[in-house]
Design a protein around this motif. Structure first.
Motif: not given
Ligand code: ADP
Ligand code: MG
Length: 690
Positions: A413-421
């Motif tokens: 359970s890592p922290h997750v960051l998703v980024m948009t273009a």
């Protein structure tokens, strides 16, 4: 004997009037159950209480009329081999014509004396008003005497409006009583929403404009509300089920970076967003956050700060990018700083020799390496981390759900960051990404010059070439993007190669290079490197450079056949220039042939805001296209419209999330719960819990 119990899920052939042939036709419309029929709504309505008298028809506008056929004529033109049927019509006061081209069988229906309802565009031809290719329906005499608002459904060849309407009417009579209202009473009352059965009936057979409007509002609300409640449940369950995430607090590395290595000051938005991320990472519920920002808004620095915070917290970080070019660029930028900070950082891409790959794998597994930047190679089964605390996905739309899940599973359970273009319209953020937390960078770093965007007819190519020569003589660089031919990568390549050869001949004094998707990674890197170093002044490419490469000396972006690209994609391309301090240009080579295409080009030239462009793209191409991937079922609304009903979406979100907060498993609302699982259980991967 008892009559069999009817159910909403009964196959559509149980509806009276539906035999085997009709069942097949309805199947083509996606209707397989009785319930499907109830929720198969009209495309438009004809208000036959209020039709236009033939004497008042005006050219140019679509109109509906009621008239009787006086005479009918059928001709065939020799030249174009067209069959033309002309009907002479009267409504007792005036005459008009209706003309149909190539509609076999129409004369059998439109015999003289029959009453028809017509809908279509009106033209004036030779001084007489005429409908050209109108939709039509032969009416019973009874219908003339009881004019109503009549639904017009989307249909298929072989199924006319009248029988379809009749079948739906029957389904309403027989099955609607089984449809229980699932909306919690207090919400319906508070929002003054009419009852479900009433609303469904009204949407098919409206009794008036106001009644129809409230019914539509109710049903649109329903769709948003079910989705938002489902998203809230998914979010709640994910939070409850997740193992504890590591609490990662910023420390010495973040401070050192901010004080000594950051070459500029953070924008206000960058500060705010970083704080939001730090707050999430310090908690023990795994972060699940979407970072949105326009092209060039500086998402990478935010990612770097988050990585450093993970290291400060004693964990590893990983940064996933969609292409080798981009992963390499991130690595080249980040690695020197990390090295100065004493942080071991590696690049992991597919083209790495086996031996080096193995060394990287070992470093990550033992924990000797703190940060991995890479491509899909990071997702390989051979990759495991000693203590992955943060996983970042750049340009998240290029990765599938499964890939993101695989990435996440590289840690506990890592922290997750998703980024948009590029930015995503808010309505889509609330639906497609509705269970993520969202951070937005709307401010661009200071000193950015706006990119001047112009559309140019391909006929003006010579003047464009002269302009490019001038820019290159001044030491600037040019991107030239070739048309994207979706059906064939080979044709893409042929077009790009031909253009490249042309331009190389036109500009013998300058380095001209070619970049395309078929090249192996090392070759791409070499070409990209030559463009970055200035060895090449002009880079011809298929749209592989679409992803965030950063060449500050590039000042001109030429997009050939620009109408083939979506607006967001064009915006992404335009974002490749204007990164330095010189005036930059984006030139769309396009000869738009339709009014819509012209409109699109104009809209694009007149704004530089990624948010506005994303909204326009949503209007023009629909939700599936805007996010880059089609989202399974989530935005396929039957009534609701993400553009028109946006305030309703906000209300539905508030209500849905508040309800789940009070009652996480909807124990107090069994009907709502059942309806939600039946309609969205699969697309939201919600599973029944016993
Ligand atoms: P994107 O959000 O498109 O990924 P990047 O992170 O690549 O944007 O940043 C674009 C450019 O802006 C980079 O050259 C970066 O160094 C620069 N930049 C980022 N933040 C700032 C800032 N606060 N001030 C000045 N320049 C910045
Ligand atoms: Mg980027």
């Amino acid at each position: 004997m008892n009559a069999p119990q009817r159910q909403l899920s009964d196959p559509v052939r149980y509806v009276k009037g539906v035999g085997p042939a009709r069942e097949v036709l309805l199947g083509r419309l996606g209707i397989t159950s009785a319930e499907d029929l109830l929720f198969y709504f009209p495309r438009r309505y004809e208000d036959r209480r209020n039709v236009t008298p033939l004497a008042s028809l005006r050219a140019g506008e679509p109109a509906s009329a009621l008239a009787r056929v006086v005479a009918l004529e059928r001709r065939r033109t020799a030249r174009k081999n067209l069959s033309i049927v002309t009907a002479l019509l009267t409504d007792g006061k005036a005459m008009a014509k209706a003309v149909w081209f190539n509609r076999p069988g129409i004369e059998r229906l439109l015999q003289s004396g029959v009453l028809v309802a017509l809908y279509g565009r009106v033209e004036v031809r030779g001084g007489a008003v005429q409908f050209t290719n109108p939709e039509y329906e032969v009416l019973d005499e009874a219908e003339e005497n009881a004019p109503a608002i009549v639904p017009v459904y989307p249909t298929t060849a072989g199924l006319a409006q009248k029988p379809l309407r009749r079948v739906i009417r029957t389904a309403l009579d027989e099955f609607l009583p089984l449809l229980d209202d699932h909306l919690p009473d207090d919400i319906a009352r508070r929002l003054a929403l009419p009852e479900l059965r009433r609303s469904v009936t009204e949407l098919h057979f409206p009794t008036g404009r106001e009644e129809w409007r409230t019914a539509r509002r109710r049903l649109a609300f329903d769709e948003f509300f079910l989705l938002q409640t489902g998203l809230a449940m998914r979010r709640h369950r994910a939070g409850a089920a997740a193992a504890t995430a590591p609490s990662l607090k910023r420390g010495a590395l973040v401070d050192a970076y901010l004080e000594r290595y950051l070459p500029f000051t953070l924008t206000g938005d960058q500060k705010k967003v970083t704080e939001e991320i730090f707050a999430d990472m310090a908690g023990t519920i795994p972060m699940n956050r979407l970072l949105q920002g326009d092209v060039g808004s500086g998402k990478t620095v935010v990612a770097v700060l988050a990585l450093l915070a993970a290291l400060d917290g004693g964990h590893q970080g990983a940064f996933l990018a969609p292409t080798e070019i981009l992963a390499k660029q991130h690595y080249d930028r980040i690695q020197p700083v990390f090295e100065a900070l004493g942080v071991p950082c590696v690049l992991l891409v597919g083209s790495l020799p086996q031996k080096e790959k193995r060394a990287v794998h070992e470093g990550l597994e033992s924990g000797a390496v703190s940060v991995a930047i890479g491509t899909h190679a990071l997702l390989s089964e051979e990759v495991s981390f000693a203590r992955l605390g943060l996983a970042i996905v750049d340009e998240q739309h290029r990765f599938g759900v499964l890939q993101k899940r695989a990435f996440r599973s590289k840690g506990e359970s890592p922290h997750v960051l998703v980024m948009t273009a590029t930015p995503i319209p808010r309505t889509l953020t609330l639906t497609v990404f509705g269970d993520l937390s969202v951070s937005v960078l709307s401010e661009l770093p200071p000193g950015r010059k706006e990119v001047r965007t112009t559309a140019l007819s391909p006929k003006k190519l010579p003047s464009l070439l002269a302009f490019l020569k001038e820019r290159m003589e001044a030491g600037e660089r040019v991107f030239w993007i070739c048309p994207l031919i979706e059906e064939s990568e080979t044709m893409d390549l042929a077009a790009a190669t031909a253009r490249y050869e042309d331009l190389a001949k036109t500009f013998p004094a300058f380095g001209v290079g070619l970049l395309h998707g078929r090249m192996v990674a090392a070759e791409k890197d070499r070409v990209m490197g030559e463009f970055q170093s200035g060895h090449l002044s002009l880079l011809v490419s298929t749209s592989v450079v679409e992803v965030g490469v950063d060449v500050p000396q590039a000042t001109v972006m030429v997009v050939e056949d620009a109408t083939r690209f979506g607006l967001s994609q064009l915006h992404q391309l335009r974002g490749r220039v204007g990164r330095g301090d010189r005036e930059s240009h984006c030139v769309l080579l396009a000869s738009p042939t339709t009014p819509e295409a012209r409109e699109r080009v104009k809209a694009f030239c007149s704004t530089s805001s990624g948010f506005l462009i994303a909204e326009a793209d949503l209007k023009l191409r629909g939700p599936g296209e805007v996010c880059g991937v089609r989202q399974s079922g989530i935005t396929d609304f039957r009534v609701a419209d993400l553009i028109r009903d946006r305030e309703l979406l906000d209300i539905a979100r508030r209500e849905g999330f508040a309800l789940v907060e009070r009652d996480p498993d909807l124990a107090s609302e069994p009907l709502l719960r059942a309806r939600l699982f039946a309609s969205l259980g699969r697309s939201l991967s919600l599973v029944e819990t016993a």
